[in-house]
Scaffold this motif. Structure first.
Motif, PDB file in Angstrom:
ATOM      1  N   MET A   1      -6.027  18.029   0.987  1.00  0.00           N
ATOM      2  CA  MET A   1      -6.810  16.914   1.472  1.00  0.00           C
ATOM      3  C   MET A   1      -6.192  15.605   0.968  1.00  0.00           C
ATOM      4  O   MET A   1      -5.752  15.518  -0.171  1.00  0.00           O
ATOM      5  N   LEU A   2      -6.203  14.617   1.817  1.00  0.00           N
ATOM      6  CA  LEU A   2      -5.659  13.321   1.438  1.00  0.00           C
ATOM      7  C   LEU A   2      -6.700  12.505   0.687  1.00  0.00           C
ATOM      8  O   LEU A   2      -7.861  12.483   1.058  1.00  0.00           O
ATOM      9  N   ASP A   3      -6.246  11.822  -0.358  1.00  0.00           N
ATOM     10  CA  ASP A   3      -7.143  10.901  -1.050  1.00  0.00           C
ATOM     11  C   ASP A   3      -6.798   9.468  -0.634  1.00  0.00           C
ATOM     12  O   ASP A   3      -5.906   9.239   0.189  1.00  0.00           O
ATOM     13  N   ASP A   4      -7.500   8.505  -1.203  1.00  0.00           N
ATOM     14  CA  ASP A   4      -7.289   7.099  -0.830  1.00  0.00           C
ATOM     15  C   ASP A   4      -5.872   6.625  -1.128  1.00  0.00           C
ATOM     16  O   ASP A   4      -5.302   5.828  -0.380  1.00  0.00           O
ATOM     17  N   ILE A   5      -5.287   7.120  -2.213  1.00  0.00           N
ATOM     18  CA  ILE A   5      -3.919   6.719  -2.568  1.00  0.00           C
ATOM     19  C   ILE A   5      -2.932   7.251  -1.532  1.00  0.00           C
ATOM     20  O   ILE A   5      -2.047   6.517  -1.074  1.00  0.00           O
ATOM     21  N   ARG A   7      -3.549   7.906   1.558  1.00  0.00           N
ATOM     22  CA  ARG A   7      -3.761   7.130   2.790  1.00  0.00           C
ATOM     23  C   ARG A   7      -3.093   5.758   2.697  1.00  0.00           C
ATOM     24  O   ARG A   7      -2.498   5.294   3.671  1.00  0.00           O
ATOM     25  N   ARG A   8      -3.196   5.111   1.544  1.00  0.00           N
ATOM     26  CA  ARG A   8      -2.530   3.804   1.368  1.00  0.00           C
ATOM     27  C   ARG A   8      -1.024   3.962   1.508  1.00  0.00           C
ATOM     28  O   ARG A   8      -0.364   3.149   2.168  1.00  0.00           O
ATOM     29  N   LEU A  10       0.631   6.352   3.104  1.00  0.00           N
ATOM     30  CA  LEU A  10       0.963   6.685   4.490  1.00  0.00           C
ATOM     31  C   LEU A  10       0.819   5.481   5.419  1.00  0.00           C
ATOM     32  O   LEU A  10       1.648   5.283   6.316  1.00  0.00           O
ATOM     33  N   ARG A  11      -0.212   4.668   5.223  1.00  0.00           N
ATOM     34  CA  ARG A  11      -0.388   3.458   6.047  1.00  0.00           C
ATOM     35  C   ARG A  11       0.821   2.542   5.923  1.00  0.00           C
ATOM     36  O   ARG A  11       1.355   2.059   6.917  1.00  0.00           O
ATOM     37  N   GLN A  12       1.238   2.285   4.693  1.00  0.00           N
ATOM     38  CA  GLN A  12       2.365   1.386   4.467  1.00  0.00           C
ATOM     39  C   GLN A  12       3.688   2.007   4.934  1.00  0.00           C
ATOM     40  O   GLN A  12       4.537   1.328   5.503  1.00  0.00           O
ATOM     41  N   TRP A  13       3.840   3.298   4.700  1.00  0.00           N
ATOM     42  CA  TRP A  13       5.079   4.001   5.046  1.00  0.00           C
ATOM     43  C   TRP A  13       5.267   4.040   6.554  1.00  0.00           C
ATOM     44  O   TRP A  13       6.355   3.793   7.065  1.00  0.00           O
ATOM     45  N   GLN A  14       4.201   4.357   7.293  1.00  0.00           N
ATOM     46  CA  GLN A  14       4.356   4.417   8.746  1.00  0.00           C
ATOM     47  C   GLN A  14       4.473   3.020   9.348  1.00  0.00           C
ATOM     48  O   GLN A  14       5.102   2.841  10.387  1.00  0.00           O
ATOM     49  N   ALA A  15       3.928   1.996   8.705  1.00  0.00           N
ATOM     50  CA  ALA A  15       4.069   0.629   9.193  1.00  0.00           C
ATOM     51  C   ALA A  15       5.512   0.154   9.081  1.00  0.00           C
ATOM     52  O   ALA A  15       5.999  -0.576   9.941  1.00  0.00           O
ATOM     53  N   GLU A 147       2.822   5.707  17.609  1.00  0.00           N
ATOM     54  CA  GLU A 147       2.642   7.034  17.024  1.00  0.00           C
ATOM     55  C   GLU A 147       1.953   6.972  15.670  1.00  0.00           C
ATOM     56  O   GLU A 147       1.789   7.969  15.020  1.00  0.00           O
ATOM     57  N   ALA A 148       1.567   5.789  15.255  1.00  0.00           N
ATOM     58  CA  ALA A 148       0.909   5.630  13.965  1.00  0.00           C
ATOM     59  C   ALA A 148      -0.460   6.286  14.007  1.00  0.00           C
ATOM     60  O   ALA A 148      -1.219   6.144  14.965  1.00  0.00           O
ATOM     61  N   VAL A 149      -0.781   7.002  12.948  1.00  0.00           N
ATOM     62  CA  VAL A 149      -2.061   7.654  12.820  1.00  0.00           C
ATOM     63  C   VAL A 149      -3.034   6.684  12.167  1.00  0.00           C
ATOM     64  O   VAL A 149      -2.697   6.046  11.179  1.00  0.00           O
TER      65      VAL A 149
END
Length: 151
Positions: A1-5, A7-8, A10-15, A147-149
């Motif tokens: 399961m993904l935690d908040d860290i 997700r942060r 992944l958000r920055q990496w995919q951006a 393709e960003a989630v």
């Protein structure tokens, strides 16, 4: 399961997948060491499969993109496998999707111009095995290609 860290990160990496680890860690508000460990864990878990470059085909001279919706002759047991194997061998086929329903397969095809597309269509596409029906849809404009989630 993904935690908040996660997700942060992944958000920055995919951006911006080209960010240096230090910059990515700073934007995700984690240490470089923590970033590295989490990136390894995300890859091992199959969440991240790799980092890719997006190529602008038009900038390379491919001005035509066509979606082909293909219905296969499913009376042949190997219709899907044979068709997909042959379609993979056409370099200008940049995407293959399969569906349930009337349309079995969708191909994205790129070409330099209409003459090139017509040549590909006649010599490479129509010779693919087990085609029962085919419909061409000419791309006019790409309105959204993301393709960003949403994380």
């Amino acid at each position: 399961m993904l935690d908040d860290i996660d997700r942060r990160i992944l958000r920055q990496w995919q951006a911006d997948p080209s960010l240096a680890p230090a910059e990515l860690a700073e934007r995700a508000r984690v240490s470089v060491g923590q970033l590295g460990r989490r990136q390894v864990r995300l890859r091992e878990a199959g969440v991240v499969h790799g980092v890719q470059a997006r190529i602008d085909w038009a900038a390379l001279g491919y001005a035509v993109e066509v979606s082909l919706r293909v219905t296969l002759d499913k009376t042949q047991a190997r219709a899907f496998d044979d068709f997909i194997a042959a379609a993979r061998d056409v370099p200008e086929v940049i995407e293959i999707q399969t569906f349930l329903g009337r349309v079995d397969v969708r191909l994205s095809v790129i070409a330099r111009d209409m003459a090139h597309y017509q040549h590909l269509y006649r010599s490479r596409i129509l010779t693919l095995p087990h085609i029962a029906d085919i419909e061409a849809l000419m791309h006019v404009a790409r309105i959204k290609s993301d393709e960003a989630v949403p994380l």
